[in-house]
Design a protein around this motif. Structure first.
Motif, PDB file in Angstrom:
ATOM      1  N   UNK A 256       0.846  -1.200   0.000  1.00 47.88           N
ATOM      2  CA  UNK A 256       0.000   0.000   0.000  1.00 47.88           C
ATOM      3  C   UNK A 256       0.882   1.251   0.000  1.00 47.88           C
ATOM      4  N   UNK A 257       0.285   2.369  -0.352  1.00 41.46           N
ATOM      5  CA  UNK A 257       0.973   3.646  -0.198  1.00 41.46           C
ATOM      6  C   UNK A 257       0.682   4.172   1.197  1.00 41.46           C
ATOM      7  N   UNK A 258       1.667   4.800   1.834  1.00 48.13           N
ATOM      8  CA  UNK A 258       1.402   5.357   3.160  1.00 48.13           C
ATOM      9  C   UNK A 258       0.471   6.572   3.056  1.00 48.13           C
ATOM     10  N   UNK A 259      -0.236   6.853   4.121  1.00 49.63           N
ATOM     11  CA  UNK A 259      -1.059   8.067   4.181  1.00 49.63           C
ATOM     12  C   UNK A 259      -0.167   9.283   3.910  1.00 49.63           C
ATOM     13  N   UNK A 260      -0.710  10.272   3.179  1.00 45.60           N
ATOM     14  CA  UNK A 260       0.098  11.482   2.931  1.00 45.60           C
ATOM     15  C   UNK A 260       0.383  12.279   4.211  1.00 45.60           C
ATOM     16  N   UNK A 261      -0.231  11.869   5.326  1.00 45.31           N
ATOM     17  CA  UNK A 261       0.042  12.575   6.590  1.00 45.31           C
ATOM     18  C   UNK A 261       1.155  11.901   7.393  1.00 45.31           C
ATOM     19  N   UNK A 262       1.589  10.759   6.905  1.00 40.36           N
ATOM     20  CA  UNK A 262       2.627   9.990   7.598  1.00 40.36           C
ATOM     21  C   UNK A 262       4.003  10.629   7.368  1.00 40.36           C
ATOM     22  N   UNK A 263       4.735  10.894   8.477  1.00 41.88           N
ATOM     23  CA  UNK A 263       6.152  11.277   8.397  1.00 41.88           C
ATOM     24  C   UNK A 263       6.390  12.540   7.578  1.00 41.88           C
ATOM     25  N   UNK A 264       5.509  13.506   7.757  1.00 44.33           N
ATOM     26  CA  UNK A 264       5.683  14.730   6.985  1.00 44.33           C
ATOM     27  C   UNK A 264       6.667  15.649   7.679  1.00 44.33           C
ATOM     28  N   UNK A 265       7.539  16.279   6.913  1.00 45.44           N
ATOM     29  CA  UNK A 265       8.440  17.238   7.539  1.00 45.44           C
ATOM     30  C   UNK A 265       8.187  18.637   6.998  1.00 45.44           C
ATOM     31  N   UNK A 266       6.997  18.810   6.423  1.00 43.40           N
ATOM     32  CA  UNK A 266       6.611  20.122   5.911  1.00 43.40           C
ATOM     33  C   UNK A 266       5.086  20.177   5.929  1.00 43.40           C
ATOM     34  N   UNK A 267       4.513  21.362   6.091  1.00 43.66           N
ATOM     35  CA  UNK A 267       3.061  21.519   6.006  1.00 43.66           C
ATOM     36  C   UNK A 267       2.353  21.292   7.328  1.00 43.66           C
ATOM     37  N   UNK A 268       1.021  21.171   7.263  1.00 43.17           N
ATOM     38  CA  UNK A 268       0.242  21.185   8.505  1.00 43.17           C
ATOM     39  C   UNK A 268       0.367  19.888   9.305  1.00 43.17           C
ATOM     40  N   UNK A 269       0.891  18.835   8.715  1.00 46.48           N
ATOM     41  CA  UNK A 269       1.048  17.578   9.444  1.00 46.48           C
ATOM     42  C   UNK A 269       2.479  17.379   9.937  1.00 46.48           C
ATOM     43  N   UNK A 270       3.264  18.426   9.834  1.00 50.56           N
ATOM     44  CA  UNK A 270       4.682  18.299  10.149  1.00 50.56           C
ATOM     45  C   UNK A 270       4.911  17.745  11.566  1.00 50.56           C
ATOM     46  N   UNK A 271       5.726  16.706  11.620  1.00 49.53           N
ATOM     47  CA  UNK A 271       6.132  16.162  12.926  1.00 49.53           C
ATOM     48  C   UNK A 271       5.052  15.451  13.709  1.00 49.53           C
ATOM     49  N   UNK A 272       3.836  15.335  13.162  1.00 50.20           N
ATOM     50  CA  UNK A 272       2.763  14.696  13.941  1.00 50.20           C
ATOM     51  C   UNK A 272       2.869  13.172  13.869  1.00 50.20           C
ATOM     52  N   UNK A 273       2.572  12.507  14.991  1.00 44.89           N
ATOM     53  CA  UNK A 273       2.690  11.039  15.019  1.00 44.89           C
ATOM     54  C   UNK A 273       1.508  10.364  14.327  1.00 44.89           C
ATOM     55  N   UNK A 274       1.623  10.200  13.028  1.00 51.30           N
ATOM     56  CA  UNK A 274       0.554   9.590  12.225  1.00 51.30           C
ATOM     57  C   UNK A 274       1.071   8.257  11.690  1.00 51.30           C
ATOM     58  N   UNK A 275       0.235   7.238  11.727  1.00 46.86           N
ATOM     59  CA  UNK A 275       0.647   5.926  11.210  1.00 46.86           C
ATOM     60  C   UNK A 275       0.557   5.931   9.671  1.00 46.86           C
ATOM     61  N   UNK A 276       1.175   4.959   9.019  1.00 45.38           N
ATOM     62  CA  UNK A 276       1.045   4.885   7.554  1.00 45.38           C
ATOM     63  C   UNK A 276      -0.409   4.719   7.127  1.00 45.38           C
ATOM     64  N   UNK A 277      -1.288   4.259   8.055  1.00 46.94           N
ATOM     65  CA  UNK A 277      -2.707   4.129   7.732  1.00 46.94           C
ATOM     66  C   UNK A 277      -3.447   5.448   7.962  1.00 46.94           C
ATOM     67  N   UNK A 278      -2.717   6.472   8.439  1.00 47.41           N
ATOM     68  CA  UNK A 278      -3.318   7.795   8.593  1.00 47.41           C
ATOM     69  C   UNK A 278      -3.919   8.057   9.959  1.00 47.41           C
ATOM     70  N   UNK A 279      -3.623   7.194  10.943  1.00 43.06           N
ATOM     71  CA  UNK A 279      -4.216   7.367  12.266  1.00 43.06           C
ATOM     72  C   UNK A 279      -3.274   8.174  13.157  1.00 43.06           C
ATOM     73  N   UNK A 280      -3.823   9.194  13.793  1.00 42.18           N
ATOM     74  CA  UNK A 280      -3.046  10.004  14.730  1.00 42.18           C
ATOM     75  C   UNK A 280      -2.904   9.241  16.048  1.00 42.18           C
ATOM     76  N   UNK A 281      -1.690   8.994  16.490  1.00 38.78           N
ATOM     77  CA  UNK A 281      -1.470   8.248  17.731  1.00 38.78           C
ATOM     78  C   UNK A 281      -0.587   9.080  18.667  1.00 38.78           C
ATOM     79  N   UNK A 282      -0.232   8.537  19.821  1.00 37.89           N
ATOM     80  CA  UNK A 282       0.595   9.318  20.749  1.00 37.89           C
ATOM     81  C   UNK A 282       2.051   9.294  20.283  1.00 37.89           C
TER      82      UNK A 282
END
Ligand SMILES: [Fe+2]
Ligand SMILES: [Fe+2]
Length: 470
Positions: free
Chosen positions: A386-412
């Motif tokens: 599968x392709x990872x969620x576009x929010x996974x491992x972002x180092x730019x933009x509004x999701x930068x640095x947020x702990x998101x799984x490749x499935x797109x789930x925000x976790x701790x």
């Protein structure tokens, strides 16, 4: 317009002889380029005879020549796609006006930055890949690596031509800087971070050509729409060459999948440890490489909300890839529902164009995955890439640095830190992949972790001696 004069030092279809100043400036830059190629290009293969494709014209049928060449003797040339007669600006606020043959003063620095940023990626990737030749899985792959490398070199030429021809002294200085920055250099790194990641194994190379060269395709597509006509024509021709780079990635990963499936069948197991012990890449490991390179390449599209993207579109500098396929080319009254960590936000479409581009890129990325998954399904295996969620491992933009799984789930953050090794290659994974990287350089032979290609290059057999090492 597309006749090439090969007696010239720099093959070109831009009538370089008709502009002595420009010709001299480029002939002055040429030895600097060759020094860079010898110092930073493919290490230790400069004397090898490589079966390479060389662009010799821009004709749809027959734009390239094939033959054995020593890489430093490659004929790097300057080619622009044929001009479209009475082309007009077809998006933004200046729709219908004639395209520009010169750089308008008010857009000079922005255009220069766009060209330099694109240009910087070309030599960067050659630098990133310079040691790969030592561990090639076959001569066929070695040749493809070098093909990609010399063409990235030509893409650098393409951008340097624009800088020299249209940006005067600043342009010439930028052209020198393109050879002075180096991938991964602590003091003078390349501009974009993906192009500072080392590519030290062939699995990464296949992923890079699949994901990162595809970003290149999308950037070139958007610049091919530009109102600055020489840039548009340059990029249109570069896209012709770029297709092969993605072919290398798609077929490369496909061949890894094929080999893994063979090993799984032979061993009658999907146990990663057993597959690895047999010298193949287990599918979960491949998934980690896809996650890494896809997420890294997604950053190249920039922030989801971008006033630069809006300004570049409105003024006609940079369109959407395949601009003609959209209905509205002005976008002043359109909005986009954007998923942000705070929920869905309505943003002006003009400001969301990086996101529009990222979405169309991801659609294009899906094509290979479908093909690989079909092979996995046919082999009776339940695993799906599968392709990872576009929010996974972002180092730019509004999701930068947020702990998101490749499935797109925000976790701790805690859980993310604990689990990141499930999603991208760990040091142990990388060490394993490196352990597979042994040079196979006999015609027709292939490393054990990847299946042979279905066919050779330019109708030659797979066991052709594509690189003569001497
Ligand atoms: Fe390129
Ligand atoms: Fe490329």
């Amino acid at each position: 317009m597309s006749g090439i004069n090969y007696s010239e030092k720099i093959p070109n279809n831009v009538n370089l002889v008709g502009d002595r100043t420009l010709q001299r400036a480029l002939e002055h830059w040429q030895p600097h380029f060759l020094d860079w190629w010898r110092g930073m290009g493919p290490a230790d293969f400069q004397g090898a005879d490589v079966y390479l494709r060389t662009a010799v014209s821009v004709d749809a049928d027959g734009w390239a020549q094939y033959g054995a060449v020593k890489m430093p003797d490659y004929r790097w040339g300057i080619f622009l796609a044929d001009a479209v007669p009475s082309r007009t600006i077809h998006f933004g606020d200046n729709i219908g006006q004639p395209v520009w043959q010169q750089v308008p003063g008010e857009h000079r620095s922005t255009l220069r930055r766009l060209i330099v940023t694109q240009g910087d990626t070309e030599p960067a990737s050659v630098e990133q890949q310079r040691l790969l030749g030592h561990t090639c899985p076959s001569l066929y792959d070695l040749r493809n690596l070098f093909q990609v490398n010399v063409e990235e070199g030509r893409h650098l030429w393409a951008m340097v031509y624009l800088l020299h021809a249209y940006f005067g002294r600043d342009g010439r200085e930028e052209a020198e800087e393109l050879l002075a920055r180096h991938s991964g250099d602590a003091d003078k790194p390349r501009i974009l971070s993906t192009f500072n990641e080392p590519i030290s194994d062939w699995l990464s190379f296949y992923c890079f050509t699949y994901f990162t060269d595809r970003d290149g395709k999308y950037q070139l597509k958007s610049l091919a729409e530009s109102a600055f006509d020489p840039l548009s024509r340059t990029c249109r021709f570069m896209l012709t060459e770029e297709a092969h780079h993605m072919f290398v990635g798609e077929t490369g990963i496909g061949r890894v999948v094929k080999r893994t499936l063979e090993v799984m069948k032979e061993l009658g197991t999907d146990d990663p440890a057993k597959i690895r012990a047999h010298g193949a890449v287990d599918l979960p490991l491949l998934q980690k490489y896809l996650n890494f390179w896809c997420s890294s390449s997604l950053d190249l599209f920039g922030s989801e909300i971008s006033s630069n993207a809006a300004a570049n579109f409105a003024s006609g500098l940079k369109g959407r890839p395949d601009e003609a396929s959209y209905d509205d080319h002005v976008l002043r009254d359109k909005t986009l529902d954007l998923e942000t960590p705070k929920g869905v936000e309505k943003v002006p479409m003009l400001n969301a164009l990086n996101e529009v581009m990222r979405e169309s890129y991801l659609k294009d990325c899906e094509i290979g995955l479908k093909r690989w998954n079909r092979a996995i399904e046919r082999a009776g295996q339940s695993f799906r890439l599968t392709l990872p969620s576009p929010h996974f491992r972002r180092s730019i933009g509004s999701w930068v640095g947020l702990p998101v799984t490749p499935q797109g789930k925000l976790i701790s953050q805690d859980e993310y830190a604990k689990r990141i090794g499930e999603w991208i290659p760990t040091e142990a994974d990388k060490a394993f992949v490196r352990s597979l990287m042994k040079r196979v350089a006999e015609p027709g032979k292939i490393a054990g972790w990847v299946a042979p290609p279905e066919r050779g290059i330019n109708n030659l057999p797979v066991d052709y001696e594509y690189v003569k090492l001497h």
